[in-house]
Enzyme design. Structure first.
Site, PDB file in Angstrom:
ATOM      1  N   LYS A  12      -2.637  -0.936   6.628  1.00 33.26           N
ATOM      2  CA  LYS A  12      -3.630  -1.979   6.342  1.00 33.26           C
ATOM      3  C   LYS A  12      -4.078  -2.573   7.659  1.00 33.26           C
ATOM      4  CE  LYS A  12      -5.549  -3.912   2.722  1.00 33.26           C
ATOM      5  NZ  LYS A  12      -5.732  -3.386   1.360  1.00 33.26           N
ATOM      6  N   GLN A  31       0.821  -1.213   0.000  1.00 33.65           N
ATOM      7  CA  GLN A  31       0.000   0.000   0.000  1.00 33.65           C
ATOM      8  C   GLN A  31       0.860   1.272   0.000  1.00 33.65           C
ATOM      9  OE1 GLN A  31      -3.595  -0.845   0.482  1.00 33.65           O
ATOM     10  NE2 GLN A  31      -3.834   1.095  -0.570  1.00 33.65           N
ATOM     11  N   ASP A  87     -11.717  -3.889   1.922  1.00 36.08           N
ATOM     12  CA  ASP A  87     -10.875  -4.844   1.192  1.00 36.08           C
ATOM     13  C   ASP A  87     -11.718  -6.130   1.191  1.00 36.08           C
ATOM     14  OD1 ASP A  87      -7.890  -5.121   0.108  1.00 36.08           O
ATOM     15  OD2 ASP A  87      -8.323  -6.987   1.130  1.00 36.08           O
ATOM     16  N   THR A 132     -12.079   0.624  -8.220  1.00 32.97           N
ATOM     17  CA  THR A 132     -10.941  -0.286  -8.417  1.00 32.97           C
ATOM     18  C   THR A 132     -11.071  -1.010  -9.756  1.00 32.97           C
ATOM     19  OG1 THR A 132     -10.906  -0.568  -6.024  1.00 32.97           O
ATOM     20  CG2 THR A 132      -9.504  -2.040  -7.319  1.00 32.97           C
TER      21      THR A 132
HETATM   22  P1  NDP Z   1     -14.602  -8.971  -2.018  1.00 32.60           P
HETATM   23  O1  NDP Z   1     -14.688  -9.477  -0.644  1.00 32.60           O
HETATM   24  O2  NDP Z   1     -15.657  -8.042  -2.516  1.00 32.60           O
HETATM   25  O3  NDP Z   1     -14.503 -10.177  -3.043  1.00 32.60           O
HETATM   26  C1  NDP Z   1     -13.474 -11.091  -2.983  1.00 32.60           C
HETATM   27  C2  NDP Z   1     -13.666 -12.134  -4.048  1.00 32.60           C
HETATM   28  O4  NDP Z   1     -12.498 -12.947  -4.120  1.00 32.60           O
HETATM   29  C3  NDP Z   1     -14.824 -13.072  -3.746  1.00 32.60           C
HETATM   30  O5  NDP Z   1     -15.386 -13.544  -4.934  1.00 32.60           O
HETATM   31  C4  NDP Z   1     -14.124 -14.199  -2.973  1.00 32.60           C
HETATM   32  O6  NDP Z   1     -14.798 -15.439  -3.029  1.00 32.60           O
HETATM   33  C5  NDP Z   1     -12.800 -14.285  -3.721  1.00 32.60           C
HETATM   34  N1  NDP Z   1     -11.780 -14.781  -2.798  1.00 32.60           N
HETATM   35  C6  NDP Z   1     -11.361 -14.216  -1.639  1.00 32.60           C
HETATM   36  N2  NDP Z   1     -10.452 -14.958  -1.040  1.00 32.60           N
HETATM   37  C7  NDP Z   1     -10.272 -16.037  -1.826  1.00 32.60           C
HETATM   38  C8  NDP Z   1      -9.449 -17.175  -1.746  1.00 32.60           C
HETATM   39  N3  NDP Z   1      -8.614 -17.350  -0.709  1.00 32.60           N
HETATM   40  N4  NDP Z   1      -9.519 -18.094  -2.752  1.00 32.60           N
HETATM   41  C9  NDP Z   1     -10.357 -17.909  -3.797  1.00 32.60           C
HETATM   42  N5  NDP Z   1     -11.176 -16.838  -3.916  1.00 32.60           N
HETATM   43  C10 NDP Z   1     -11.126 -15.924  -2.960  1.00 32.60           C
HETATM   44  O7  NDP Z   1     -13.172  -8.275  -2.132  1.00 32.60           O
HETATM   45  P2  NDP Z   1     -12.630  -7.236  -3.210  1.00 32.60           P
HETATM   46  O8  NDP Z   1     -13.243  -7.477  -4.533  1.00 32.60           O
HETATM   47  O9  NDP Z   1     -12.711  -5.889  -2.608  1.00 32.60           O
HETATM   48  O10 NDP Z   1     -11.075  -7.626  -3.247  1.00 32.60           O
HETATM   49  C11 NDP Z   1     -10.525  -8.517  -4.207  1.00 32.60           C
HETATM   50  C12 NDP Z   1      -9.041  -8.263  -4.323  1.00 32.60           C
HETATM   51  O11 NDP Z   1      -8.809  -6.928  -4.743  1.00 32.60           O
HETATM   52  C13 NDP Z   1      -8.247  -8.416  -3.027  1.00 32.60           C
HETATM   53  O12 NDP Z   1      -6.958  -8.925  -3.333  1.00 32.60           O
HETATM   54  C14 NDP Z   1      -8.112  -6.985  -2.525  1.00 32.60           C
HETATM   55  O13 NDP Z   1      -6.994  -6.844  -1.691  1.00 32.60           O
HETATM   56  C15 NDP Z   1      -7.930  -6.268  -3.847  1.00 32.60           C
HETATM   57  N6  NDP Z   1      -8.227  -4.838  -3.861  1.00 32.60           N
HETATM   58  C16 NDP Z   1      -9.434  -4.354  -3.460  1.00 32.60           C
HETATM   59  C17 NDP Z   1      -9.695  -3.003  -3.525  1.00 32.60           C
HETATM   60  C18 NDP Z   1     -11.024  -2.438  -3.154  1.00 32.60           C
HETATM   61  O14 NDP Z   1     -11.183  -1.225  -3.296  1.00 32.60           O
HETATM   62  N7  NDP Z   1     -11.990  -3.213  -2.718  1.00 32.60           N
HETATM   63  C19 NDP Z   1      -8.663  -2.052  -3.970  1.00 32.60           C
HETATM   64  C20 NDP Z   1      -7.447  -2.663  -4.451  1.00 32.60           C
HETATM   65  C21 NDP Z   1      -7.252  -4.020  -4.366  1.00 32.60           C
HETATM   66  P3  NDP Z   1     -15.640 -15.954  -1.739  1.00 32.60           P
HETATM   67  O15 NDP Z   1     -16.814 -15.023  -1.639  1.00 32.60           O
HETATM   68  O16 NDP Z   1     -15.993 -17.351  -2.069  1.00 32.60           O
HETATM   69  O17 NDP Z   1     -14.714 -15.832  -0.569  1.00 32.60           O
HETATM   70  O1  2IT Z   2      -5.775  -2.589  -1.515  1.00 30.55           O
HETATM   71  C1  2IT Z   2      -6.325  -1.473  -1.604  1.00 30.55           C
HETATM   72  O2  2IT Z   2      -5.800  -0.540  -2.208  1.00 30.55           O
HETATM   73  C2  2IT Z   2      -7.651  -1.301  -0.993  1.00 30.55           C
HETATM   74  N1  2IT Z   2      -8.200  -2.261  -0.456  1.00 30.55           N
HETATM   75  C3  2IT Z   2      -8.302   0.047  -0.976  1.00 30.55           C
HETATM   76  C4  2IT Z   2      -7.754   0.875   0.143  1.00 30.55           C
HETATM   77  C5  2IT Z   2      -8.425   2.205   0.359  1.00 30.55           C
HETATM   78  O3  2IT Z   2      -8.014   2.855   1.328  1.00 30.55           O
HETATM   79  O4  2IT Z   2      -9.319   2.585  -0.380  1.00 30.55           O
END
Ligand code: NDP
Ligand code: 2IT
Length: 443
Positions: free
Chosen positions: A124, A109, A164, A207
């Site tokens: 984080k 981050q 997240d 994102t």
């Molecule tokens: P959500 O909780 O909205 O969704 C996560 C998704 O990933 C779900 O479909 C989940 O499936 C799947 N998932 C999570 N863990 C696992 C695992 N161990 N194995 C397989 N599938 C998995 O999270 P986000 O969409 O917000 O986040 C997704 C990724 O993006 C993460 O790596 C996060 O750090 C990154 N990210 C998010 C940001 C944000 O603004 N939200 C910004 C930048 C990065 P299930 O429901 O079955 O667990």
């Molecule tokens: O991994 C990431 O950049 C996030 N989950 C978003 C963090 C934020 O402060 O919006």
């Protein structure tokens, strides 16, 4: 010459934190040209300092479940670096969470936030709490208990958490309500807030949309664009949903999404409204998709999604979901670009496979920075007591993603590794933080 002892000492000092080791190793190895060129970074022991969080808090989170039984989880907030601004970064609620995961995410981050050009340090947090299968009331009681400790470590000008994995609008609401009650003040202390109470338009989409804006820039090198391309977007949460939406708006077709149980393949293109209905409205499983779209296929095993053929791969679920073998299959199937929406979804070996095959590769800390960048825009709106239109926020997001791409590409050229965006993003992110730390003295 690479001074391996620096890395060895950091790894030894943080035993068992494998994801943190991986993140630190990747950054250290790729910023070597900058360490060679600027002696001051070594003299000032910048890498050793950057790899040590400024502060880390671990705390007990006790809460009552619906049966009246006491549950105990562990909470984390790791405040990594405040050279560029208040600490900023999301919260992850997932049973796999432990210190090593939070530290890898906090470390990444720092550089990601630096790339956005906005004044944000890096942090984080999260918990090993699993929101899956819990009632809204259970989630609320957990969030209130979590905030009962976290509130004393955060603040609109100190540290601003967001979502997240496992933390979305519902959780941010409960956390915000409890913070406000504890401090008796309305502060922009969290981002990803509801639109009625200080949230920013386009933060939900940011994102995924930002990832696709970054991808558009990447493709220009090959004089390509998204129109007519097929794509795979793993996961089906916040990042994946809005990636699918934007790819479709730009004339591409996402043929597969997944969750931790398995993946869905829909040759006609994933229907984003069904996806939103399953995941955002009903908190259901991706296997439900075929109930509405019987021609689509559901297969168990989430990482098998990478065996599918597509022009573009967008890992949007979690860390290390693409290993060397999956990368080789993607290459064999003719993938032209990979852009990471998740944090560290490709192993170091997988990244090597993509680079060696000449696949365009957009690393997470550049490609998924649109989320935190828009969080930065939410903070700016809160400070101004203003809210901007969707179009304004979206235009700024696009601009920021374009700028991150240009910075990363330019830096890759400057350091003799043209087009290697891992090197470019890591060095561009690192040097800004490093120079700021030097300016601010040994603190
Ligand atoms: P959500 O909780 O909205 O969704 C996560 C998704 O990933 C779900 O479909 C989940 O499936 C799947 N998932 C999570 N863990 C696992 C695992 N161990 N194995 C397989 N599938 C998995 O999270 P986000 O969409 O917000 O986040 C997704 C990724 O993006 C993460 O790596 C996060 O750090 C990154 N990210 C998010 C940001 C944000 O603004 N939200 C910004 C930048 C990065 P299930 O429901 O079955 O667990
Ligand atoms: O991994 C990431 O950049 C996030 N989950 C978003 C963090 C934020 O402060 O919006």
């Amino acid at each position: 010459m690479v001074d391996k002892s620096v890395l060895d000492r950091i790894i030894k000092k943080n035993p068992g934190e494998t994801e943190f080791h991986q993140a630190v190793t990747e950054v250290y190895n790729t910023i070597q040209p900058a360490l060679e060129k600027h002696r001051k970074y070594r003299d000032e022991k910048i890498f050793e300092r950057i790899a040590e969080p400024e502060r880390q808090v671990m705390f007990r989170v006790p809460w009552l479940d619906d049966e009246g039984e006491i549950q105990v989880n562990r909470g984390f907030r790791v405040q990594f670096n405040s050279a560029l601004g208040p600490y900023k970064g999301g919260l992850r609620f997932h049973p796999s969470v432990y210190l090593g995961i939070i530290k890898f995410l906090g470390f990444e981050q720092v550089f990601k936030n630096s790339l956005t050009g906005l004044p944000m340090g890096g942090s984080k947090g999260g918990s090993d709490f699993d929101p899956k299968g819990k009632s809204d009331k259970e989630v609320m009681r957990f969030c209130q208990s979590f905030m009962n400790e976290m509130f004393r470590h955060i603040g609109a000008d100190t540290d601003v958490p967001a979502g997240d994995i496992g933390v979305g609008g519902r959780e941010i609401g409960y956390l915000f309500g409890q913070y406000k009650k504890l401090v008796n003040r309305w502060d922009g202390v969290l981002t990803g807030k509801g639109l009625n109470w200080g949230g920013s338009l386009a933060r939900t989409e940011a994102t995924g949309y930002g990832l696709v804006y970054f991808l558009e820039e990447m493709l220009k090198v090959k004089k390509e664009n998204i129109k007519g391309k097929t794509a795979i977007s793993s996961g089906s949460g916040n990042v994946s949903i809005y990636t699918v939406e934007k790819i479709h708006q730009l004339g591409g077709k996402v043929v597969a999404v997944s969750d931790s149980g398995g993946y869905v393949y829909d040759k006609d293109g994933i229907d984003v409204n069904t996806l939103k209905d399953i995941k955002e409205v009903h908190r259901g499983r991706i296997s439900d998709y075929i109930k509405k779209h019987p021609k689509a296929e559901y297969h168990e095993g989430s990482t098998k999604i990478w065996n599918l053929k597509a022009d573009i791969a967008l890992p949007n679920a979690t860390q290390n979901e693409i290993d060397k073998k999956s990368a080789e299959i993607l290459v064999k199937n003719g993938v032209i670009a990979v852009a990471e929406g998740a944090n560290m979804p490709s192993t170091i070996e997988a990244i090597d496979v993509f680079h060696e095959a000449g696949v365009l590769f957009g690393p997470a800390k550049a490609a998924n920075a649109g989320g935190v960048a828009t969080s930065g825009l939410e903070m700016a709106q809160n400070s101004q007591r203003m809210s901007w239109s969707f179009e304004e926020v979206d235009a700024r997001l696009k601009d920021i993603m374009k700028n991150i791409y240009e910075q990363s590409y330019k830096t890759s050229v400057e350091y003799g590794q043209k087009g290697n965006l891992v090197v470019g993003a890591n060095i561009a992110g690192f040097t800004k933080v490093a120079d700021s730390m030097i300016d601010q003295g040994l603190v």
